[in-house]
Scaffold this motif. Structure first.
Motif, PDB file in Angstrom:
ATOM      1  N   MET A   1      25.909  35.730  40.586  1.00  0.00           N
ATOM      2  CA  MET A   1      25.536  36.963  40.125  1.00  0.00           C
ATOM      3  C   MET A   1      24.931  36.053  38.424  1.00  0.00           C
ATOM      4  SD  MET A   1      28.523  38.397  39.003  1.00  0.00           S
ATOM      5  CE  MET A   1      29.409  39.016  39.857  1.00  0.00           C
ATOM      6  N   ARG A   2      23.822  37.322  37.896  1.00  0.00           N
ATOM      7  CA  ARG A   2      23.860  37.077  36.142  1.00  0.00           C
ATOM      8  C   ARG A   2      23.319  38.658  35.728  1.00  0.00           C
ATOM      9  NH1 ARG A   2      22.180  32.711  34.669  1.00  0.00           N
ATOM     10  NH2 ARG A   2      20.734  31.178  36.569  1.00  0.00           N
ATOM     11  N   GLY A   3      25.017  38.761  35.075  1.00  0.00           N
ATOM     12  CA  GLY A   3      24.470  39.947  34.286  1.00  0.00           C
ATOM     13  C   GLY A   3      26.200  40.983  34.691  1.00  0.00           C
ATOM     14  N   GLU A   4      26.022  40.686  35.655  1.00  0.00           N
ATOM     15  CA  GLU A   4      27.202  42.221  36.199  1.00  0.00           C
ATOM     16  C   GLU A   4      28.611  41.375  35.948  1.00  0.00           C
ATOM     17  OE1 GLU A   4      25.210  40.918  38.353  1.00  0.00           O
ATOM     18  OE2 GLU A   4      23.233  41.571  39.298  1.00  0.00           O
ATOM     19  N   GLU A   5      28.584  40.215  35.891  1.00  0.00           N
ATOM     20  CA  GLU A   5      29.473  39.392  35.269  1.00  0.00           C
ATOM     21  C   GLU A   5      30.527  39.805  34.635  1.00  0.00           C
ATOM     22  OE1 GLU A   5      26.823  37.798  35.586  1.00  0.00           O
ATOM     23  OE2 GLU A   5      26.512  37.406  33.287  1.00  0.00           O
ATOM     24  N   VAL A   6      29.530  41.027  33.269  1.00  0.00           N
ATOM     25  CA  VAL A   6      29.626  40.976  32.504  1.00  0.00           C
ATOM     26  C   VAL A   6      30.881  42.201  32.089  1.00  0.00           C
ATOM     27  CG1 VAL A   6      29.473  41.505  29.420  1.00  0.00           C
ATOM     28  CG2 VAL A   6      28.276  39.596  30.353  1.00  0.00           C
ATOM     29  N   GLN A   7      29.732  42.653  32.844  1.00  0.00           N
ATOM     30  CA  GLN A   7      30.423  44.487  32.836  1.00  0.00           C
ATOM     31  C   GLN A   7      31.693  43.852  33.585  1.00  0.00           C
ATOM     32  OE1 GLN A   7      28.927  47.860  35.912  1.00  0.00           O
ATOM     33  NE2 GLN A   7      27.471  47.840  33.865  1.00  0.00           N
ATOM     34  N   LEU A   8      31.573  43.139  35.647  1.00  0.00           N
ATOM     35  CA  LEU A   8      32.916  43.145  36.150  1.00  0.00           C
ATOM     36  C   LEU A   8      34.604  42.971  35.193  1.00  0.00           C
ATOM     37  CD1 LEU A   8      31.459  41.407  38.777  1.00  0.00           C
ATOM     38  CD2 LEU A   8      31.948  44.469  38.928  1.00  0.00           C
ATOM     39  N   LEU A   9      33.908  41.951  34.429  1.00  0.00           N
ATOM     40  CA  LEU A   9      35.305  41.394  33.933  1.00  0.00           C
ATOM     41  C   LEU A   9      35.698  42.387  32.488  1.00  0.00           C
ATOM     42  CD1 LEU A   9      34.111  37.264  33.474  1.00  0.00           C
ATOM     43  CD2 LEU A   9      36.059  38.623  35.054  1.00  0.00           C
TER      44      LEU A   9
ATOM     45  N   ALA B   1      32.742  45.976  26.600  1.00  0.00           N
ATOM     46  CA  ALA B   1      33.957  45.843  26.093  1.00  0.00           C
ATOM     47  C   ALA B   1      33.882  44.206  26.851  1.00  0.00           C
ATOM     48  CB  ALA B   1      35.375  45.848  27.280  1.00  0.00           C
ATOM     49  N   GLY B   2      32.975  43.712  27.756  1.00  0.00           N
ATOM     50  CA  GLY B   2      32.941  42.454  28.081  1.00  0.00           C
ATOM     51  C   GLY B   2      32.248  41.815  27.099  1.00  0.00           C
ATOM     52  N   ILE B   3      31.321  41.645  26.618  1.00  0.00           N
ATOM     53  CA  ILE B   3      30.250  41.591  25.907  1.00  0.00           C
ATOM     54  C   ILE B   3      31.545  40.715  24.164  1.00  0.00           C
ATOM     55  CG2 ILE B   3      28.937  42.773  25.262  1.00  0.00           C
ATOM     56  CD1 ILE B   3      26.774  40.752  26.142  1.00  0.00           C
ATOM     57  N   SER B   4      31.620  42.641  23.941  1.00  0.00           N
ATOM     58  CA  SER B   4      32.726  42.057  22.649  1.00  0.00           C
ATOM     59  C   SER B   4      33.807  40.538  22.636  1.00  0.00           C
ATOM     60  CB  SER B   4      33.166  43.240  22.308  1.00  0.00           C
ATOM     61  OG  SER B   4      32.832  44.669  21.871  1.00  0.00           O
ATOM     62  N   LYS B   5      34.523  40.951  24.371  1.00  0.00           N
ATOM     63  CA  LYS B   5      35.296  40.008  24.579  1.00  0.00           C
ATOM     64  C   LYS B   5      34.824  38.220  24.333  1.00  0.00           C
ATOM     65  CE  LYS B   5      39.769  39.090  25.218  1.00  0.00           C
ATOM     66  NZ  LYS B   5      40.537  39.024  24.086  1.00  0.00           N
ATOM     67  N   VAL B   6      33.721  38.260  24.829  1.00  0.00           N
ATOM     68  CA  VAL B   6      32.576  36.651  25.009  1.00  0.00           C
ATOM     69  C   VAL B   6      32.499  37.174  23.560  1.00  0.00           C
ATOM     70  CG1 VAL B   6      30.764  35.575  25.873  1.00  0.00           C
ATOM     71  CG2 VAL B   6      32.412  37.418  27.679  1.00  0.00           C
ATOM     72  N   TRP B   7      31.757  37.218  22.678  1.00  0.00           N
ATOM     73  CA  TRP B   7      31.725  37.141  21.383  1.00  0.00           C
ATOM     74  C   TRP B   7      32.399  36.073  20.437  1.00  0.00           C
ATOM     75  CZ3 TRP B   7      27.808  36.399  17.687  1.00  0.00           C
ATOM     76  CH2 TRP B   7      27.710  36.872  16.115  1.00  0.00           C
ATOM     77  N   GLU B   8      33.621  37.383  20.855  1.00  0.00           N
ATOM     78  CA  GLU B   8      34.844  36.855  20.571  1.00  0.00           C
ATOM     79  C   GLU B   8      35.472  35.565  20.565  1.00  0.00           C
ATOM     80  OE1 GLU B   8      38.231  39.614  20.896  1.00  0.00           O
ATOM     81  OE2 GLU B   8      39.946  38.062  20.449  1.00  0.00           O
ATOM     82  N   LEU B   9      35.968  35.298  21.792  1.00  0.00           N
ATOM     83  CA  LEU B   9      36.230  33.716  22.079  1.00  0.00           C
ATOM     84  C   LEU B   9      35.066  32.619  22.213  1.00  0.00           C
ATOM     85  CD1 LEU B   9      37.533  35.093  25.089  1.00  0.00           C
ATOM     86  CD2 LEU B   9      38.470  34.264  23.621  1.00  0.00           C
TER      87      LEU B   9
ATOM     88  N   ARG C   1      37.241  55.092  42.994  1.00  0.00           N
ATOM     89  CA  ARG C   1      37.938  55.313  41.783  1.00  0.00           C
ATOM     90  C   ARG C   1      36.090  54.772  40.866  1.00  0.00           C
ATOM     91  NH1 ARG C   1      41.778  56.078  43.571  1.00  0.00           N
ATOM     92  NH2 ARG C   1      44.222  55.406  43.510  1.00  0.00           N
ATOM     93  N   LEU C   2      35.792  55.940  40.144  1.00  0.00           N
ATOM     94  CA  LEU C   2      35.009  55.316  39.355  1.00  0.00           C
ATOM     95  C   LEU C   2      35.479  55.262  38.444  1.00  0.00           C
ATOM     96  CD1 LEU C   2      31.307  56.638  39.927  1.00  0.00           C
ATOM     97  CD2 LEU C   2      31.279  58.135  39.473  1.00  0.00           C
ATOM     98  N   VAL C   3      34.730  54.069  37.927  1.00  0.00           N
ATOM     99  CA  VAL C   3      34.914  53.462  35.912  1.00  0.00           C
ATOM    100  C   VAL C   3      33.420  53.625  35.820  1.00  0.00           C
ATOM    101  CG1 VAL C   3      35.303  51.771  35.181  1.00  0.00           C
ATOM    102  CG2 VAL C   3      36.166  52.221  37.581  1.00  0.00           C
ATOM    103  N   GLU C   4      34.134  53.795  34.360  1.00  0.00           N
ATOM    104  CA  GLU C   4      32.836  53.754  33.281  1.00  0.00           C
ATOM    105  C   GLU C   4      31.635  52.657  32.771  1.00  0.00           C
ATOM    106  OE1 GLU C   4      30.130  54.443  30.956  1.00  0.00           O
ATOM    107  OE2 GLU C   4      31.601  55.121  29.804  1.00  0.00           O
ATOM    108  N   SER C   5      30.927  52.566  33.381  1.00  0.00           N
ATOM    109  CA  SER C   5      30.661  50.866  33.776  1.00  0.00           C
ATOM    110  C   SER C   5      29.965  50.650  32.603  1.00  0.00           C
ATOM    111  CB  SER C   5      28.667  50.894  34.852  1.00  0.00           C
ATOM    112  OG  SER C   5      28.054  51.547  34.274  1.00  0.00           O
ATOM    113  N   GLU C   6      29.422  51.845  31.853  1.00  0.00           N
ATOM    114  CA  GLU C   6      28.274  51.677  29.851  1.00  0.00           C
ATOM    115  C   GLU C   6      29.701  50.709  29.152  1.00  0.00           C
ATOM    116  OE1 GLU C   6      25.067  52.601  28.770  1.00  0.00           O
ATOM    117  OE2 GLU C   6      26.284  53.809  27.059  1.00  0.00           O
TER     118      GLU C   6
END
Lengths: 290, 290
Positions: free
Chosen positions: A116-124, A280-288, A270-275
């Motif tokens: 996968m490429r891109g989806e990992e940010v959203q999933l995590l 949240a995911g990319i903010s955490k990667v940015w922080e780390l 359960r429907l989850v708001e993907s945006e």
């Protein structure tokens, strides 16, 4: 805190692109367009990135998705599953001092190989934002539907199903294409399709779109719903354990099709708001990744 | 005997046409061309039939296949399964005193609905010519692969799988099309594909053609063999009871792919000469339809 410093997050896929200006973990501005990597020549990525900064702010930038593939700006590695946001942050590919691309994730488990490429940010990100539990089954429908098993907030394993692409191919040409022009609706025909797809015999089930019409059992107006239900049903049944909860990351329309199939096949959806999950995911990667 | 009177037998499909001049149950002359019904306008069928007689003999004519459909000369009924050659003979549609079209066969059993038009002559003819037993599982591979269960020499039930069409669609466009340009060969990649297809999860298995290549596990030269094995494996596993004998009606190349998959999945395959089966079947209908 460095995490509070604003940055641009780019979700750059094959056909679409979304740019977010993120401050304090919140998207304060966004831009969407159809300038996916498939529309951009290799030598034009630097100019594209400069244009993104001109339009959205002259800030550091973190990119995710097919921009990091051999059809994108630069081919970036895959991190092996299990993969956490920290693993992604440790493996970002730095293009220059303020531009980096997030790696993809791969899995190789016996004969099962997937990427996968891109989806990992959203999933995590869904787990990081507490939109889903740290141990959960996630489904991200689309052209290439991703199913991921999270354990302790990391992607433990995942599977890609080309469900959306199969529907597009079958609608574009061949025996049943002319029947698939109607709108897909969740109703009796869709659920008949889910039941047929759950027999796990797509080569034969797909022919039934034609034979049922010839025998007067399926109106062409309902054929797209029947075929869509069939493909989604075949996808879901292969990955759903009975009674399992599936967290579906998608817009309400496409997500609604998957939720209906999951419930029909004995799961809970359960429907989850993907945006929000992506931000949240990319903010955490940015922080780390500092 | 009237059965000994010569006649013209026409196997007239969507894309191909074969004309046989049959005398005493033997094909003494034949003509093949690509003037399938899809290439002929509705109002031109009478002239086409006259041209067939000019080229092959001014004889009575029995036609089978898509010529009897709504894209052919005249829409002819389906006979319900179980269907024998006598049932077909009793239901031929007479166009004029010396021209008739053989009906198709349909099955409707619970939720399973299916149709065939043309294949019934070959499938039933195989038993009439003693090329297969009167109780047997037959497989006729192709764009739309037919699987028929014969009981007492009649078609008891059958299933169509659009296996060949799926391969053609996936080769024509989409994610894996560029990988599928190589020749299909029965070897390790084909058999890997059969094993993957037998998992009955095509939406995910098809994506593995791409992911295995990205991870260096599949050479693009072998991808067509892998994908073909996968589709045929998914088709076979859904219909093969362990240890069953399958009689495969096809040319040695395509038939060989199915035979290899059947043997790999625990069955026994027998290749049957399909043209002899057609000639035997239509000769019997001719004899019985007097």
């Amino acid at each position: 805190l460095s995490a509070a410093r604003p940055f641009l997050a780019v979700d750059w896929g094959t056909t679409n692109r979304r740019v977010y200006r993120i401050e304090d973990g919140r998207a304060v501005h966004q831009q969407r367009d159809e300038r996916g990597v498939a529309t951009i020549s290799a030598q034009d990525f630097e100019a594209e990135v400069a244009a993104i900064r001109t339009a959205n702010g002259d800030l550091p930038m973190l990119l995710a998705g097919m921009v990091g593939s051999d059809i994108g700006w630069r081919k970036v590695r895959y991190v092996d599953a299990p993969a956490s946001l920290a693993d992604l942050a440790n493996a970002v590919e730095r293009i220059d001092s303020r531009t980096a691309i997030i790696p993809g994730v791969s899995v190789l488990d016996g004969s099962h190989a997937d990427v996968m490429r891109g989806e990992e940010v959203q999933l995590l990100g869904a787990a990081a934002a507490r939109l889903v539990p740290e141990d959960a089954l996630l489904c991200q429908p689309g052209t290439h539907c991703k199913w991921a098993r999270l354990r302790n907030g990391a992607i433990a394993s995942f599977t890609t199903a080309m469900t959306g692409e199969l529907f597009a191919l079958l609608s574009s040409k061949g025996l049943i294409a002319k029947q698939l022009t109607g709108e897909v609706l969740v109703g009796a025909s869709f659920l008949d399709g889910v039941a047929e797809g759950s027999r796990r015999d797509l080569p034969a089930s797909l022919f039934s779109v034609r034979s049922r019409a010839l025998l007067g059992l399926l109106d062409d107006r309902d054929a797209a719903s029947y075929a869509s239900g069939m493909l989604i049903g075949a996808d879901v049944v292969a990955r759903l354990e009975h009674g399992a909860i599936v967290h579906v990351l998608a817009d309400p329309k496409l997500g609604g099709f998957y939720c209906a199939a999951i419930e029909a096949l004995g799961g809970s959806a359960r429907l989850v708001e993907s945006e929000a999950a992506f931000v949240a995911g990319i903010s955490k990667v940015w922080e780390l990744a500092k």
